[in-house]
Design a protein around this motif. Structure first.
Motif, mmCIF file in Angstrom:
data_model
loop_
_atom_site.group_PDB
_atom_site.id
_atom_site.type_symbol
_atom_site.label_atom_id
_atom_site.label_comp_id
_atom_site.label_asym_id
_atom_site.label_seq_id
_atom_site.Cartn_x
_atom_site.Cartn_y
_atom_site.Cartn_z
ATOM 1 N N ALA A 355 0.849 -1.199 0.000
ATOM 2 C CA ALA A 355 0.000 0.000 0.000
ATOM 3 C C ALA A 355 0.886 1.252 0.000
ATOM 4 C CB ALA A 355 -0.913 -0.006 1.220
ATOM 5 N N VAL A 356 1.945 1.232 0.781
ATOM 6 C CA VAL A 356 2.849 2.391 0.826
ATOM 7 C C VAL A 356 3.579 2.558 -0.512
ATOM 8 C CG1 VAL A 356 4.932 3.318 1.931
ATOM 9 C CG2 VAL A 356 3.141 2.261 3.322
ATOM 10 N N MET A 357 3.999 1.429 -1.068
ATOM 11 C CA MET A 357 4.693 1.501 -2.363
ATOM 12 C C MET A 357 3.811 2.073 -3.467
ATOM 13 S SD MET A 357 6.793 -1.959 -3.023
ATOM 14 C CE MET A 357 6.885 -1.709 -4.784
ATOM 15 N N GLY A 358 2.500 1.949 -3.293
ATOM 16 C CA GLY A 358 1.580 2.421 -4.334
ATOM 17 C C GLY A 358 1.341 3.918 -4.290
ATOM 18 N N ILE A 359 1.823 4.586 -3.221
ATOM 19 C CA ILE A 359 1.511 6.021 -3.080
ATOM 20 C C ILE A 359 1.952 6.841 -4.309
ATOM 21 C CG2 ILE A 359 1.952 8.104 -1.689
ATOM 22 C CD1 ILE A 359 1.940 6.259 0.779
ATOM 23 N N PRO A 360 3.178 6.685 -4.800
ATOM 24 C CA PRO A 360 3.557 7.502 -5.974
ATOM 25 C C PRO A 360 2.632 7.267 -7.170
ATOM 26 C CG PRO A 360 5.495 6.441 -5.022
ATOM 27 C CD PRO A 360 4.307 5.883 -4.310
ATOM 28 N N SER A 361 2.182 6.030 -7.380
ATOM 29 C CA SER A 361 1.285 5.772 -8.517
ATOM 30 C C SER A 361 -0.080 6.408 -8.289
ATOM 31 C CB SER A 361 1.092 4.270 -8.733
ATOM 32 O OG SER A 361 2.303 3.663 -9.015
ATOM 33 N N ALA A 362 -0.480 6.501 -7.024
ATOM 34 C CA ALA A 362 -1.780 7.123 -6.750
ATOM 35 C C ALA A 362 -1.703 8.628 -6.980
ATOM 36 C CB ALA A 362 -2.207 6.837 -5.312
ATOM 37 N N LEU A 363 -0.484 9.177 -6.855
ATOM 38 C CA LEU A 363 -0.369 10.630 -6.974
ATOM 39 C C LEU A 363 -0.048 11.076 -8.399
ATOM 40 C CD1 LEU A 363 1.502 11.406 -3.642
ATOM 41 C CD2 LEU A 363 -0.947 11.493 -4.136
ATOM 42 N N SER A 364 0.433 10.166 -9.224
ATOM 43 C CA SER A 364 0.810 10.592 -10.577
ATOM 44 C C SER A 364 0.522 9.518 -11.618
ATOM 45 C CB SER A 364 2.312 10.929 -10.584
ATOM 46 O OG SER A 364 2.848 10.739 -11.856
ATOM 47 N N LEU A 365 -0.222 9.908 -12.639
ATOM 48 C CA LEU A 365 -0.527 8.964 -13.720
ATOM 49 C C LEU A 365 0.727 8.586 -14.494
ATOM 50 C CD1 LEU A 365 -3.817 10.248 -15.351
ATOM 51 C CD2 LEU A 365 -3.427 8.050 -14.254
ATOM 52 N N LYS A 366 1.670 9.523 -14.550
ATOM 53 C CA LYS A 366 2.923 9.243 -15.272
ATOM 54 C C LYS A 366 3.666 8.101 -14.594
ATOM 55 C CE LYS A 366 4.926 12.721 -18.120
ATOM 56 N NZ LYS A 366 4.704 14.147 -17.754
ATOM 57 N N VAL A 367 3.752 8.199 -13.258
ATOM 58 C CA VAL A 367 4.439 7.140 -12.518
ATOM 59 C C VAL A 367 3.712 5.822 -12.745
ATOM 60 C CG1 VAL A 367 5.047 6.308 -10.209
ATOM 61 C CG2 VAL A 367 5.288 8.728 -10.762
ATOM 62 N N LEU A 368 2.392 5.880 -12.669
ATOM 63 C CA LEU A 368 1.601 4.662 -12.829
ATOM 64 C C LEU A 368 1.840 4.025 -14.206
ATOM 65 C CD1 LEU A 368 -2.026 4.222 -11.667
ATOM 66 C CD2 LEU A 368 -1.312 3.307 -13.820
#
Ligand code: PFF
Length: 441
Positions: A355-368
């Motif tokens: 869940a913590v590792m997913g934070i950057p993807s939740a904040l940026s579509l580019k990262v995702l």
């Protein structure tokens, strides 16, 4: 400290199959398949995807089933069982893929839950693009991602039979009916012909395009949950007597069928309402296509659209959930088998970390988007390469495990040969191309 508790088993053969199909069928079949098909020019992508699934995906799926059932272990233990402890580090690669994929997969799953609820309440705002951007990034995306992870942890803590199998047995038939219903409905719409043409008429020039081949290979592995020990882990809970080649065929066929039928719903729907230009030119790119065009489509359908919209997003949530729990199961089983942790503790701690590792993807579509390309085209393709070489060249007698429960045929010889030469060759080329495409310079 390895666990000495007796290993749990599936309650029934059907339970195992539905759980494996549940893992395979997910956002990959609907969201990823349709966005890649749209991006890669339609039918050419479809043809390459089917070819790679049959010639490369299917042999690797059978290899994972054989390794899992034969060793009765999750990936790291399975590689060590057949290859010696020197192979353990490669098992870690699989577990890393599990972390990586679930971290952003859960973010997208969070969007689908939010969309399903909005559809249920009939409260989509007029501005579909803006709504997508609000849902897909920032605090909302983060909150739903975390909520979704909590549900996954709760199911995986329940164990193989009571948690995973029960969820899959109820939800998978439901998902299949929903997707078929949608495709049938799409067929009744005026103007859907252009959608079928885009989806089914092959442009032969594109068949040799590297970026399309690469995307099709990544998708074949992503969709079948291959290359990270997920199917291996599920097969490790099998008893001895299943016919593994038949199980592989069934899982691969079901996975393909759902993706194909989802395409038969999505493209006609999109074209019938003239939203095709938006797929390729929207500010969020093709990744958001499904989430922007479909609610718009449903809104323009009036009353029926409300029902169809709810069904569609519920189907997405169902698919996402049964796949996400399989991803969490890989890392949970690794901690249970390898570190001797209890299932409860393993699922909760691993889930929290993901869940913590997913934070950057939740904040940026580019990262995702980057994570998704990295996972599909590099990690899963690389993992499948390791697996095919391992089973083809390192395992003493790969056919011995498959023969348990299946009468021997010449196909088995073909299977081993595919794993030895053509499969690794194709995967190595795709991997090199993918790395070149992803790495700067
Ligand atoms: N196969 C899943 C899908 O198509 O959505 C995603 C996935 C699940 C990939 C499990 C990899 C995996 F191990």
């Amino acid at each position: 400290m390895p666990s000495d508790q007796p290993r749990e088993q599936w309650a029934s053969r059907a339970g195992f199959i539905l759980a494996a199909v549940g893992s395979a069928v997910g956002l990959g079949n609907m969201w990823r398949f349709s966005y890649l098909t749209a991006e890669s020019g339609g039918a050419a992508f479809l043809v390459l995807y089917v070819g790679i699934t049959l010639l490369v995906g299917l042999p690797v799926l059978l290899a994972e089933f054989a390794l899992g059932r034969g060793s009765g272990k999750s990936p790291i233990g399975a590689l060590a069982h057949y290859g010696g402890s020197g192979w353990r580090p490669l098992g870690w690669l699989f577990v890393a893929s599990g972390f990586l994929i679930l971290s952003y997969y859960s973010v997208i799953a969070g969007w689908t839950v939010r969309y399903a609820l909005t559809a249920l309440l009939g409260s989509f705002p007029e501005d579909f693009g803006g709504f997508f951007e609000r849902v897909a990034t920032g605090r909302s995306a983060l909150a739903w991602h975390l909520g979704f992870m909590v549900v996954c942890v709760a199911i995986v803590r329940g164990g193989v039979k009571a948690g995973i199998e029960r969820t899959a047995v109820i939800l998978m038939p439901l998902l299949f009916l929903l997707v078929v219903g949608l495709a049938l409905y799409a067929a009744t719409l005026e103007g859907s012909g252009a959608g079928y043409r885009f989806y089914l008429e092959v442009d032969f020039d594109e068949l040799g395009d590297w970026s399309v081949i690469q995307a099709a290979a990544g998708q074949a592995f992503f969709s079948l949950s291959l290359g990270m020990g997920c199917m291996m882990t599920y097969a490790s809970y099998l008893s001895r007597d299943e016919h593994l080649p038949n199980e592989s065929l069934f899982v691969a066929f079901s996975d393909f069928a759902v993706a194909f039928i989802a395409g038969l719903a999505v493209f006609p729907l999109i074209f019938a309402l003239g939203l095709d230009a938006e797929i390729t030119s929207g500010s969020v790119g093709t990744m958001g296509a499904l989430f922007i065009t479909l609610p718009k489509t449903f809104a323009e359908m009036g009353g029926a659209g409300h029902v169809v919209g709810v069904l569609f997003f519920v189907a997405l949530v169902v698919g996402a959930l049964t796949s996400a729990i399989s991803l969490l199961e890989v890392v949970t089983a690794t901690a249970v088998d390898g570190l001797g942790w209890s299932r409860h503790r393993a699922a909760a701690l691993m889930g929290a970390l993901i869940a913590v590792m997913g934070i950057p993807s939740a904040l940026s579509l580019k990262v995702l988007g980057f994570m998704d390309q990295l996972a599909g085209n590099v990690f899963l393709v690389g993992g499948a390469l390791v697996l095919s070489l391992f089973v083809g060249w390192r395992m003493a007698d790969p056919m011995a495990e498959v023969r348990r429960g299946a009468e021997s045929t010449t196909w088995f010889g073909l299977w081993v040969w595919l794993l030895r030469v053509p499969v690794p060759l194709v995967l190595a080329v795709v991997l090199v191309q993918s790395l070149r495409a992803l790495l700067p310079g």
